[in-house]
Design an enzyme around this catalytic site. Structure first.
Site, short mmCIF file in Angstrom:
data_model
loop_
_atom_site.label_atom_id
_atom_site.label_comp_id
_atom_site.label_asym_id
_atom_site.label_seq_id
_atom_site.Cartn_x
_atom_site.Cartn_y
_atom_site.Cartn_z
N ALA A 123 -15.49 -4.70 -19.15
CA ALA A 123 -16.13 -4.22 -20.40
C ALA A 123 -16.94 -5.36 -21.02
CB ALA A 123 -15.07 -3.72 -21.37
N ARG A 124 -16.28 -6.15 -21.88
CA ARG A 124 -16.95 -7.30 -22.49
C ARG A 124 -15.92 -8.41 -22.62
NH1 ARG A 124 -20.89 -5.49 -21.20
NH2 ARG A 124 -22.90 -5.19 -22.25
N GLU A 167 -21.45 -16.16 -21.45
CA GLU A 167 -21.96 -15.92 -20.10
C GLU A 167 -23.26 -16.70 -19.91
OE1 GLU A 167 -22.30 -11.73 -19.35
OE2 GLU A 167 -20.15 -11.43 -19.50
N HIS A 212 -20.59 -10.82 -13.99
CA HIS A 212 -21.11 -9.64 -14.69
C HIS A 212 -21.88 -8.76 -13.72
CE1 HIS A 212 -22.31 -8.09 -18.93
NE2 HIS A 212 -22.25 -7.10 -18.05
N LEU A 213 -21.20 -8.32 -12.67
CA LEU A 213 -21.83 -7.53 -11.61
C LEU A 213 -21.59 -6.03 -11.77
CD1 LEU A 213 -21.06 -9.72 -8.46
CD2 LEU A 213 -23.17 -9.62 -9.82
N ALA A 267 -22.81 -3.58 -13.19
CA ALA A 267 -23.92 -2.62 -13.07
C ALA A 267 -24.87 -3.00 -11.95
CB ALA A 267 -24.70 -2.58 -14.39
N1 NAD Z 1 -19.51 -5.02 -16.55
C1 NAD Z 1 -20.58 -4.27 -16.60
O1 NAD Z 1 -21.60 -4.54 -15.96
C2 NAD Z 1 -20.57 -3.04 -17.46
C3 NAD Z 1 -21.25 -1.88 -17.05
C4 NAD Z 1 -21.22 -0.78 -17.91
C5 NAD Z 1 -20.54 -0.84 -19.12
N2 NAD Z 1 -19.94 -2.01 -19.45
C6 NAD Z 1 -19.22 -2.14 -20.70
O2 NAD Z 1 -18.20 -1.16 -20.71
C7 NAD Z 1 -18.15 -0.57 -22.00
C8 NAD Z 1 -17.82 0.89 -21.87
O3 NAD Z 1 -18.91 1.53 -21.27
P1 NAD Z 1 -18.98 3.12 -21.35
O4 NAD Z 1 -20.31 3.54 -20.80
O5 NAD Z 1 -17.74 3.71 -20.81
O6 NAD Z 1 -19.03 3.33 -22.95
P2 NAD Z 1 -18.49 4.63 -23.70
O7 NAD Z 1 -19.03 4.51 -25.08
O8 NAD Z 1 -18.73 5.83 -22.89
O9 NAD Z 1 -16.90 4.42 -23.75
C9 NAD Z 1 -16.31 3.48 -24.60
C10 NAD Z 1 -15.01 4.10 -25.06
O10 NAD Z 1 -14.29 3.13 -25.78
C11 NAD Z 1 -13.61 3.80 -26.80
N3 NAD Z 1 -13.16 2.87 -27.82
C12 NAD Z 1 -13.86 2.38 -28.85
N4 NAD Z 1 -13.07 1.56 -29.57
C13 NAD Z 1 -11.86 1.53 -28.94
C14 NAD Z 1 -10.63 0.90 -29.18
N5 NAD Z 1 -10.47 0.09 -30.24
N6 NAD Z 1 -9.60 1.11 -28.34
C15 NAD Z 1 -9.75 1.90 -27.28
N7 NAD Z 1 -10.89 2.56 -26.98
C16 NAD Z 1 -11.92 2.37 -27.81
C17 NAD Z 1 -14.62 4.82 -27.30
O11 NAD Z 1 -13.97 5.85 -28.00
C18 NAD Z 1 -15.23 5.28 -26.00
O12 NAD Z 1 -14.58 6.43 -25.51
C19 NAD Z 1 -19.54 -0.77 -22.60
O13 NAD Z 1 -19.45 -0.99 -23.96
C20 NAD Z 1 -20.09 -1.96 -21.88
O14 NAD Z 1 -19.95 -3.08 -22.73
C21 NAD Z 1 -19.93 -3.10 -18.68
O1 3PG Z 2 -23.30 -2.88 -20.79
C1 3PG Z 2 -23.74 -2.69 -19.65
O2 3PG Z 2 -24.51 -1.78 -19.32
C2 3PG Z 2 -23.32 -3.63 -18.59
O3 3PG Z 2 -22.64 -4.72 -19.11
C3 3PG Z 2 -24.45 -4.04 -17.70
O4 3PG Z 2 -25.07 -5.17 -18.22
P1 3PG Z 2 -26.31 -5.77 -17.35
O5 3PG Z 2 -27.45 -4.82 -17.57
O6 3PG Z 2 -26.56 -7.12 -17.94
O7 3PG Z 2 -25.82 -5.79 -15.95
#
Ligand code: NAD
Ligand code: 3PG
Length: 600
Positions: free
Chosen positions: A201-202, A231, A250-251, A253
């Site tokens: 996530a983050r 990062e 941070h892979l 995506a």
């Molecule tokens: N590593 C990566 O490359 C990558 C890729 C995609 C997303 N992400 C991260 O993953 C996160 C989630 O992505 P997503 O598309 O599923 O977002 P999303 O908004 O669909 O899902 C996030 C969920 O978190 C829940 N939430 C909010 N606050 C919360 C809390 N305190 N406790 C528990 N749940 C809580 C929300 O209700 C929601 O259902 C994004 O915010 C992004 O930062 C990272």
């Molecule tokens: O929040 C996201 O969509 C992911 O963390 C992907 O981030 P990036 O575009 O830097 O791979």
């Protein structure tokens, strides 16, 4: 680019597209100088964009919320399985010439409990896949509907229950003030000894120092991390170099398919935003569906013009603090989305008295910042809900007026309008009914109702070649007080306005600039020709519909120079032009256009 380079170059850009690695700070918006209209985040997380700064600067933020979901979920599963079986560490040991089969004995996943923290798009896809691995899935998400979890055999539980019962915890919530460092010393202490943590996530959702302590204490057996508080993490970062931690840069995506998907999704959103369409993936603005926008378009212009009209009636020094917008409609309140209209009234109120650019994104913020409280009221009319609105009324309370007749019985400046044949009309000023198109600018006169007045005003304007596009008189009763509303394309000179004021029957008057765009095209061409002493013997403008394509035909006695013609072509709103039939009287365009049908 470095932050400094970005801040230098951003003033050349109307749009900016980023991933998570670019810090779109308040400084970026300030350096843009108001030119940046949209920031596109080619992914989900927008924690690297200063949303409040974007909103304050009227810049729309859009993201690509779906295209990398599966990629992130697959990466979460990759980290889960690689961690459980020590893949990264074993790989490194073989590459270092070792063969340590006993050291890297792993754990099975089947039958183990996985807690998905954040049951959104990615969390849901991780749950689906982990079920395929034979795991028992629980989830914690204060905002997720229980039925969506049940639909895929997942049980929603409390935060404490999730972290206390899970063998594996996978984090999928956004980084927000409430999720920042949500895994910390206190919560690690509540976990099952030997728990394993995955984070795609983050980084900020974990207190990284507390995680090191939990790893060293054996509370946490292993961690697999794709994201970090900073990062890239510093080279000597203890957590990254911990032997029980598997890391990737941070892979989540970073698959070919996901990047193509987010690229297309964000490009479409940014192009739409630059065209003035409202994006379905807007992050900092109310999303107004396209069909609502199309239906309300003429009312959007009406709302802005009424705002401009009302605020220009305010006498200097009396600050605008309290505004009431009333919508009269046969539609039920839930069937009429007035956010856009409120934003446009705000735009009309604020732009004439400030340098701020107001749009749907920052309208409410800008009004609040200037201490203007805008209240809304709806009057439900009988009749057909065919038309979204009958009337929009704007009232400004507790102010003096430059035009006393605009003060209504309630003591407020009150203007009212409606849309007729797609054209915004002013239909009431104060207590006076009028009926004047709001396509151009406006002169309001109050006078004793008597014959000949319209002619006097018309001739003063005619002498100045000011085109009158509408004129109407509203009176309380014959030969009593009356208000004349005159629509004019150009702004009359001060002398002309003075002459109007000197007409004995005129008791007060005011000129109101309402032109919203393309100001002075006629004036621009006229002044270029004047500079060359080219005499204009006629000029007419035809428009297919208000604010649509316009054709201007200009008769000239002399042939302008190439330079003058080039200047005319360079006027931004001129899309094409031609000099025709020079053997006849030189005419810039050899056709006259039939002015659009008008009542007057
Ligand atoms: N590593 C990566 O490359 C990558 C890729 C995609 C997303 N992400 C991260 O993953 C996160 C989630 O992505 P997503 O598309 O599923 O977002 P999303 O908004 O669909 O899902 C996030 C969920 O978190 C829940 N939430 C909010 N606050 C919360 C809390 N305190 N406790 C528990 N749940 C809580 C929300 O209700 C929601 O259902 C994004 O915010 C992004 O930062 C990272
Ligand atoms: O929040 C996201 O969509 C992911 O963390 C992907 O981030 P990036 O575009 O830097 O791979």
């Amino acid at each position: 680019m470095s932050d400094e380079e970005l801040n230098t170059k951003i003033s050349l850009c109307d749009a900016l597209i980023v991933r998570s690695g670019t810090n779109v700070s308040r400084e970026v918006f300030e350096s843009s100088g108001g030119r940046l209209k949209v920031v596109g985040r080619a992914g989900v997380g927008i924690d690297n964009v200063d949303l409040s700064a974007a909103t304050e600067h009227g810049c729309l933020v859009v993201n690509a919320p779906t295209a990398n979901t599966v990629a992130a979920a697959e990466h979460g599963i990759a980290l889960l399985t690689a961690m459980a079986r020590n893949v990264a560490q074993a790989d490194a040991s073989i590459k270092a010439g070792k063969w340590l089969r006993n050291k890297y004995v792993g754990v099975s996943l089947v039958g183990k409990t996985l807690a998905v923290m954040g049951f959104g798009k990615v969390g849901t896809e991780v749950a689906r896949r982990a079920k395929g691995l034979g795991m028992h899935i629980i989830a914690h998400d204060p905002y997720a509907p229980a039925d969506r979890a049940h639909a895929i055999g997942v049980e929603l539980v409390s935060f404490d229950e999730a972290i206390a019962t899970a063998d594996f915890i996978s984090l999928h919530m956004p980084l927000t003030p409430s999720t920042s460092k949500i895994l910390n010393d206190e919560n690690f202490a509540k976990m099952k000894k030997g728990v394993r943590i995955i984070n795609v996530a983050r980084g900020g959702v974990i207190d990284e120092d507390a995680l090191v302590r939990a790893l060293d204490a054996g509370i946490v057996a292993q961690a697999a991390l794709d994201v970090f508080t900073i990062e890239p993490p510093p080279k000597d970062n203890i957590l990254v170099n911990h032997e029980n931690v598997t890391v990737t840069p941070h892979l989540g995506a970073s698959t070919m398919e996901a990047q193509e998907g987010v690229a297309i999704e964000i490009a479409e959103a940014v192009v739409g935003a630059l065209k003035g369409e409202l994006a379905a993936t807007a992050v900092n603005a109310p999303m107004v569906p396209a069909e609502v926008l199309i239906e309300l378009k003429p009312y959007v212009t009406l709302a802005e013009k009424l705002g401009r009209l009302a605020v220009q009636l305010v006498a200097g020094g009396s600050g605008v603090k309290k505004v009431k917008v009333t919508y009269a409609s046969a539609r039920a309140p839930d069937d009429l989305d007035t956010r856009l209209l409120r934003a446009m009234v705000t735009k009309g109120l604020i732009e004439p008295i400030s340098s701020v650019f107001v749009n749907l994104v920052n309208a409410d913020f800008t009004a609040k910042q200037r201490g203007i409280r805008i209240s809304e009221e709806r009057i439900i009319l009988d009749g057909s809900p065919e038309k979204p609105l009958e009337i929009i009324q704007v009232q400004i309370a507790n102010v003096e007026s430059r035009f006393a007749s605009a003060i209504s019985e309630s003591g407020d400046i009150k203007v009212e309008g409606k849309v007729k044949d797609g054209v915004p009309h002013l239909t009431k000023v104060g207590s006076f009914e009028v009926d004047v198109s709001l396509e151009g600018n406006l002169i309001l006169c109050r006078q004793l109702d008597q014959p000949g007045l319209i002619g006097s005003v018309g001739s003063i304007l005619g002498e100045e070649n000011v085109n009158v596009n509408f004129m109407s008189v509203g009176r309380t009763a014959p030969r009593k007080q009356a208000v004349m509303a005159i629509g004019v394309d150009e702004k009359p000179s001060t002398e002309a306005l003075k002459k109007i004021g000197e007409i004995p029957a005129v008791e007060e008057f005011v000129f109101l600039a309402l032109q919203l765009d393309q100001p002075g095209l006629i004036g621009s061409v006229g002044s270029i020709l004047d500079e060359e002493n080219v005499n204009v013997n006629f000029m007419s403008v035809g428009r297919t519909a208000p604010r649509k394509q316009t054709v201007m035909a200009i008769g000239v006695d002399e042939k302008p120079s190439t330079e003058a013609m080039k200047k005319i072509g360079e006027i931004p709103t001129v899309e094409e032009f031609a000099m025709k039939s020079p053997e006849l009287a030189p005419v810039i365009m050899n056709f006259t256009v039939k002015p659009a049908e008008r009542k007057i």
